[in-house]
Motif scaffolding. Sequence first.
Motif, mmCIF file in Angstrom:
data_model
loop_
_atom_site.group_PDB
_atom_site.id
_atom_site.type_symbol
_atom_site.label_atom_id
_atom_site.label_comp_id
_atom_site.label_asym_id
_atom_site.label_seq_id
_atom_site.Cartn_x
_atom_site.Cartn_y
_atom_site.Cartn_z
ATOM 1 N N SER A 35 0.848 -1.184 0.000
ATOM 2 C CA SER A 35 0.000 0.000 0.000
ATOM 3 C C SER A 35 0.888 1.240 0.000
ATOM 4 O O SER A 35 1.677 1.441 0.923
ATOM 5 N N ILE A 36 0.751 2.084 -1.018
ATOM 6 C CA ILE A 36 1.689 3.202 -1.096
ATOM 7 C C ILE A 36 1.346 4.309 -0.101
ATOM 8 O O ILE A 36 2.174 5.146 0.229
ATOM 9 N N GLN A 37 0.105 4.301 0.372
ATOM 10 C CA GLN A 37 -0.318 5.290 1.393
ATOM 11 C C GLN A 37 0.101 6.723 1.045
ATOM 12 O O GLN A 37 -0.227 7.196 -0.025
ATOM 13 N N TYR B 205 -6.589 0.167 -7.029
ATOM 14 C CA TYR B 205 -6.915 0.521 -5.655
ATOM 15 C C TYR B 205 -7.128 -0.752 -4.846
ATOM 16 O O TYR B 205 -7.449 -1.809 -5.401
ATOM 17 N N ASN B 206 -6.975 -0.637 -3.532
ATOM 18 C CA ASN B 206 -7.443 -1.681 -2.623
ATOM 19 C C ASN B 206 -8.631 -1.095 -1.876
ATOM 20 O O ASN B 206 -8.481 -0.477 -0.817
ATOM 21 N N GLU B 207 -9.807 -1.296 -2.465
ATOM 22 C CA GLU B 207 -10.997 -0.617 -1.945
ATOM 23 C C GLU B 207 -11.348 -1.091 -0.532
ATOM 24 O O GLU B 207 -11.803 -0.299 0.304
ATOM 25 N N ALA B 208 -11.120 -2.359 -0.265
ATOM 26 C CA ALA B 208 -11.415 -2.880 1.072
ATOM 27 C C ALA B 208 -10.544 -2.178 2.108
ATOM 28 O O ALA B 208 -11.003 -1.807 3.197
ATOM 29 N N LEU B 209 -9.288 -1.991 1.756
ATOM 30 C CA LEU B 209 -8.384 -1.293 2.674
ATOM 31 C C LEU B 209 -8.830 0.153 2.863
ATOM 32 O O LEU B 209 -8.839 0.682 3.987
ATOM 33 N N ALA B 210 -9.219 0.816 1.790
ATOM 34 C CA ALA B 210 -9.689 2.200 1.902
ATOM 35 C C ALA B 210 -10.887 2.288 2.830
ATOM 36 O O ALA B 210 -10.971 3.182 3.684
ATOM 37 N N GLU B 211 -11.806 1.337 2.685
ATOM 38 C CA GLU B 211 -12.990 1.369 3.549
ATOM 39 C C GLU B 211 -12.638 1.087 5.000
ATOM 40 O O GLU B 211 -13.193 1.685 5.921
ATOM 41 N N SER B 212 -11.716 0.183 5.165
ATOM 42 C CA SER B 212 -11.261 -0.140 6.514
ATOM 43 C C SER B 212 -10.619 1.095 7.163
ATOM 44 O O SER B 212 -10.873 1.409 8.332
ATOM 45 N N GLU B 213 -9.810 1.807 6.390
ATOM 46 C CA GLU B 213 -9.193 3.034 6.928
ATOM 47 C C GLU B 213 -10.244 4.080 7.279
ATOM 48 O O GLU B 213 -10.169 4.745 8.308
ATOM 49 N N GLN B 214 -11.229 4.220 6.396
ATOM 50 C CA GLN B 214 -12.234 5.248 6.658
ATOM 51 C C GLN B 214 -13.064 4.929 7.889
ATOM 52 O O GLN B 214 -13.436 5.821 8.650
ATOM 53 N N LEU C 215 -13.239 12.234 2.089
ATOM 54 C CA LEU C 215 -12.446 11.245 2.819
ATOM 55 C C LEU C 215 -12.398 9.921 2.057
ATOM 56 O O LEU C 215 -11.359 9.252 2.018
ATOM 57 N N HIS C 216 -13.517 9.546 1.464
ATOM 58 C CA HIS C 216 -13.524 8.295 0.702
ATOM 59 C C HIS C 216 -12.480 8.352 -0.422
ATOM 60 O O HIS C 216 -11.673 7.431 -0.591
ATOM 61 N N PHE C 217 -12.477 9.439 -1.150
ATOM 62 C CA PHE C 217 -11.528 9.560 -2.250
ATOM 63 C C PHE C 217 -10.091 9.635 -1.720
ATOM 64 O O PHE C 217 -9.171 9.021 -2.267
ATOM 65 N N TYR C 218 -9.919 10.375 -0.636
ATOM 66 C CA TYR C 218 -8.584 10.461 -0.028
ATOM 67 C C TYR C 218 -8.059 9.067 0.344
ATOM 68 O O TYR C 218 -6.923 8.706 0.027
ATOM 69 N N PHE C 219 -8.894 8.289 1.005
ATOM 70 C CA PHE C 219 -8.444 6.962 1.417
ATOM 71 C C PHE C 219 -8.230 6.048 0.201
ATOM 72 O O PHE C 219 -7.356 5.175 0.219
ATOM 73 N N MET C 220 -9.030 6.244 -0.849
ATOM 74 C CA MET C 220 -8.807 5.467 -2.072
ATOM 75 C C MET C 220 -7.416 5.764 -2.642
ATOM 76 O O MET C 220 -6.665 4.843 -2.990
ATOM 77 N N THR C 221 -7.065 7.046 -2.704
ATOM 78 C CA THR C 221 -5.740 7.375 -3.267
ATOM 79 C C THR C 221 -4.623 6.731 -2.444
ATOM 80 O O THR C 221 -3.617 6.296 -2.991
#
Lengths: 305, 305, 305, 305
Positions: free
Chosen positions: A61-63, A150-159, A186-192
Amino acid sequence: MIDYQKTIEKIHNDVMAYAKLGKQADYIPALAAVNPDQFGLCIQTLEGGRYSTGQWNTRFSIQSISKVFTLAMCLSIRGDALWQRMGKEPSGNAFNSLVQLEYEHGIPRNPFINAGAIVMADILLSNLKNPEEEYLAFIRSISNNPTIEYNEALAESEQSCGYLNAAIANLLKYHHNIENHIHDVLHFYFMTCSVEMSCEELSRGFLPFANHRMQFSFEGCALTASQVKRINAIMQTCGFYDEAGEFSYLVGLPGKSGVGGGIAAIYPSRYSVAVWSPRLNEKGNSVMGLKALELLTSETSESIF
Amino acid sequence: MIDYQKTIEKIHNDVMAYAKLGKQADYIPALAAVNPDQFGLCIQTLEGGRYSTGQWNTRFSIQSISKVFTLAMCLSIRGDALWQRMGKEPSGNAFNSLVQLEYEHGIPRNPFINAGAIVMADILLSNLKNPEEEYLAFIRSISNNPTIEYNEALAESEQSCGYLNAAIANLLKYHHNIENHIHDVLHFYFMTCSVEMSCEELSRGFLPFANHRMQFSFEGCALTASQVKRINAIMQTCGFYDEAGEFSYLVGLPGKSGVGGGIAAIYPSRYSVAVWSPRLNEKGNSVMGLKALELLTSETSESIF
Amino acid sequence: MIDYQKTIEKIHNDVMAYAKLGKQADYIPALAAVNPDQFGLCIQTLEGGRYSTGQWNTRFSIQSISKVFTLAMCLSIRGDALWQRMGKEPSGNAFNSLVQLEYEHGIPRNPFINAGAIVMADILLSNLKNPEEEYLAFIRSISNNPTIEYNEALAESEQSCGYLNAAIANLLKYHHNIENHIHDVLHFYFMTCSVEMSCEELSRGFLPFANHRMQFSFEGCALTASQVKRINAIMQTCGFYDEAGEFSYLVGLPGKSGVGGGIAAIYPSRYSVAVWSPRLNEKGNSVMGLKALELLTSETSESIF
Amino acid sequence: MIDYQKTIEKIHNDVMAYAKLGKQADYIPALAAVNPDQFGLCIQTLEGGRYSTGQWNTRFSIQSISKVFTLAMCLSIRGDALWQRMGKEPSGNAFNSLVQLEYEHGIPRNPFINAGAIVMADILLSNLKNPEEEYLAFIRSISNNPTIEYNEALAESEQSCGYLNAAIANLLKYHHNIENHIHDVLHFYFMTCSVEMSCEELSRGFLPFANHRMQFSFEGCALTASQVKRINAIMQTCGFYDEAGEFSYLVGLPGKSGVGGGIAAIYPSRYSVAVWSPRLNEKGNSVMGLKALELLTSETSESIF
C-alpha cells in the motif's frame, strides 16, 4: 562508473542488521496482516537501467506516497492557484497535527501533511468528472502499467476508523477549505492512499520527476519542467513529516514516505528509487528503507548537496 | 555554456522593479542607518570565475548568515554529538519563537534559528581558548581575506536591546542547555552576527560549501565531504526561517539569509553566490535578494532539483 | 431589605443604553431569525419570590446553558468517576478550541467547553435507556414545567453545519473518549442545546442550585449538597468560556451563558436569575445580559465575594 | 455555632495521614533547607476570634501569596487602568508558561502568574518613591505587625538562578510591557516573594479581604469595597495556577498559594485562614494545606457556593 546492482545488493545485506527494529502500522487489520519481514528496493535510471533486490516485485500500500501523484495532478489542474488553499512550508509537527491547522485557520501547512492531501482530494473531486478513474489512469500512465489498482477494502477499513482524518476534514470544512461532502472527500482520499504498487512499479512512476528536463505529460496531468522541480523541492522540505530535516541530512534526496513502509525518492537527472519494508520508526518512516537510502547516497556519493 | 556575467546583469536590471518594496531592519540605529537603495551580487565558480554586479564590493552586516560558519566550526569540534544539544528539523515557526523551545524543553529545533545559534555560541565559548579571535580567524581563512572584521559597536547595540534573544538564552539556561554565563554567550553571539563582508567576500567564504568533493580545511575548522553536504542539507531545509519551503520552491538552492539583507547560497559542484539588498519582506528576507536568486535559477535552469 | 422588582426595573432601564451593541448568533437560520431587540430577566428567591421584567416569558434556545443540566445528570449517574473523562480546570482558550484537546490527548479541560459536553452526551447515551426522554423529563422536573420541549428542527440545523463540533467529536473518538457512534452523540448533544425555555422557566430550573442545603432530587437526578456546590464552583470558574475571569470579576456569581443570548446564574442561599438578550459580544456572551447581572450585584451589593 | 478550634484540631489530626506526600521546593538552598515535616494553620474571624494549631507561629517564605498584596497596591495606584497591562482570565497552563505570553504579545493572562506579577513589580517601581520600603510598610500595616521582614538573602538566591523568570521579564520587555531595567524589576519581584510571615500573621494580613464591607485603607493602599471583592474574584479563578478549578471545586474559597507551602484564603464576611506545610503536589500547591482547607469547608459546610 557506479555499479548500482552491486551497490544495492551490498546495501540489502547491510540493512539486514536492522531487520527487526521498528513496528509496522497496525491501526487497521489490512496493514497489520502484512508480513513485516520483507525488504525490497528498485532503482531505475533515466538511461533505462533497472536494478532491484529483495521483494522488489511485491505490491504494498503506497499510502502517503500517493500525495506526490495527487500534488502533480492538482498543480496540473490549478497551477499556482493551488497555493491559495495550502502552504508549502515544512510543518515542524507530526503529520496529523490539528494544532497548526487551527492556528492557521484551516490552511494546511503543505500538501504532504494529511490536511493538505485532504484539501487536494477535495480539489480533484471538484475538478474531475470521474475522480477515481482519472486518478488511477494517471498513475497507470506515469507508471506505464495498466494493472495498478486501488485496494478498496483497505480504503474502507481506513475510513471506518479514520477519526483523526475525519476531525481534520471537519475542521477544514469549518474553515471553508473543503467544497464537497466530507464523506466523499475522505472516501476519495483513502482510495488514493490505498493504491498498491511494487518497488519496481513505484520507481517507474517516480522516474519522470527525476527527468525534469523532459516533457512531463501523462494521462490527465501535464507539468512544466519548473513545476516538476517545484514538486521535488516540496518533497525535499516536507516529504518525511517531522523527520524531513533528518532525511535531508542523512540521505539528501527529495522523497516521500508512507506508513505502508514504502519510500520513493529521486536523484535529479539520474535515477528514481523505491524501497519498501513495513517496520516503521516512531516518526512513521520505514526503518530499513531510511537506512538503505542513507547507505545508497553515502556509498555512491550521489546526493543533491 | 552559461554567460553568468550577462545573466546577472540582466537580473540586476529586472530586480530594479522591486527596488522600493519591503522595509530594512530598523530595530537598531546601525542597521537603520544603512542606505536601503543598494543591491549587490557576486557569483564565484569552482573553476575560478567571478561575476559581479551592483554594490558587490560594499560590506554589510552578515547577521544570521554567520550561523553557517558557526555550524561549520561546531560540527568540526563536536561532530554528531552536536545534535544532542539541538535538532535539525525545520521549525515551522518564526525564527525567534519561544513556543517550540518551551514545548521541547530547551532543545532548539535547528542550528539556524536564534535559539540554536545561541547554543552554538555557548559550545564555542566552552571549546575555544579565544573564541572571538578564533572565530574571526576561521572566517578570514575560509574567505581568504585577512581584513574582515567584527563591528563591535553594532554587536553592543544589538545586545543592549536584544530582549527576545535574552529571553531565549534564559530559557535555554533554565533547561540546562547553556553552560556559560548568559551575558557572555549573548555577547559572543552578537559578535558573530556583526561580522561585515561584501558580496564578493561572502561568496568566496561560501565557495568551499559548493566544493564538497574537495578538502574542507581552514583555520580552526576541518570537515569531511559528508559533513559539508549535511550543512548544505540543513541550509536547504532551515535556512530561511519560516520561508524555507518558499525559497526551496522558488530558488531550489541551499542558502542562508540575514536581516542585514544578505543571502548566501550554493549550487553544489558549481558555484556560490551572495546577494545583498537591505529591504526585507515580512519574513525577514531580502526582497530583491530572493527575487534575484529566483531569476538566477530560472534563467540558468540550474538548481538542485 | 432589597426591593428586587424595583431594582430589576431600574436595571432594565439602564441596560437599554446597550441595546444595539453586539451581534446575535447567525450561523444557523433558526438563531438568526430571532428578533434581536429583546431583553428579559427573572429572579426567583428561595423564599418563593419571583421578580421579572421585559420578555421574561418568551422562550429562547438555552444552548450551552444546558451543559449545567447535563453535568447534574452525569454527576448523579457517574459520581466522581466522571472526572476520569474530563477535567475541571478553566480552559484559557475559546470554547471550541481543538488545540488543548490535542495536547491533552482527548481529555476535555472541563464539562462546559463543547468537548466536555460532547463527552457528557456520550456518557448519558451509554447510561440511559431513553436519553432524549429522560433528559427532557429531568429538565421538566427541575423546572416544574411539563411543557418544556426540544426544538428538533433547530438541533438538526445545527448538526447539518456543525463541522467544528464534528471535528471535536472525531478527535475525542480518536482518543477513545467517545463510546457511541459519533453521529448519535452529536445528535443528542445538539438536542440538549436546542431546549427552549423562558427566563422565568430557566430561573426556576436553576433555583435548586442556589438551594444547596435542600435535597436535590428530581426525575433522573439526585445529588448531595456537596455535589451541588461543586457544580456551582465549576460554573464560577468555567461558565463563560474565556470570559470566566471577567464575569467573576464584574458579577461575582456562578453562572452559565449560551449563544442563544441567555445567562443563568445563582446567588447561593438566596436566589437564581435568568436573563436573556440575543446580541452577543465577541466572546459569545450576551451584551445586555452581562451588563444586567453586573448592575444587579453592584446595586444589591450581593455577590459571593 | 461552629467551634473552629475543635474543628481545626480535628483537621490537623486528619491531615497527618498526608504528612509524607509531596516534595518541598528545592530549586534554591534556602527553601530546600526548611524542615518539610511542619504544619500550621490559623483562622481569624471578623469578630476577632483567632484559632490556631501546629506551627502556626513559624514564619515561612510567602512567595506567590505576596501577589495578592502586590495586586492590592497596584489596583490602589492604577485602578482599572491596570488591566491595560494584564488580563484577568485563568491561564489554563502552568504558572510560568511562556507560550501564552508569546501568543498574547506580552500581555500576561492574569496578575497571579509570574508574568503578571513581574509586570506589577514594574508598575510599583514606576509609581513608588521607595518601592521596597513602601511595599513592606503596606504588609506590616495590613498585618498590623511591624516586625515582618524581607529575606534578602533568599531573594538574591532566587534571582541568581531565576532563569525562567528572567526569560519572562525579557519577553515582557521585548513586548514593551516593562518600563524599568529588567534586573531592577526582577530584584524587586523576588524581594516581594521573599517576605516571611507565620500563619498567624498571614491570616491577619488577609482578614481585610474577607471584610469587604469595611474600609480597606492601609499604609500606601486604599481600595473600595468593590475593588476588594474583585481581588477576591481573581483569587477564586486564578489563585492556584492550573489547579484553580480543582481548588474551587474541593474548597470553594478564594485563596492564593505559594511554593513555600503556604496558602491563604478567605470566607467573605466571616474569616480568613492561612495554612502552611512545605511538601507540594506536582502542581506546586501544598499537599496538607489543600487537604486541610478541603476538610475545613466540608466540615463546616461553609463555602462561597
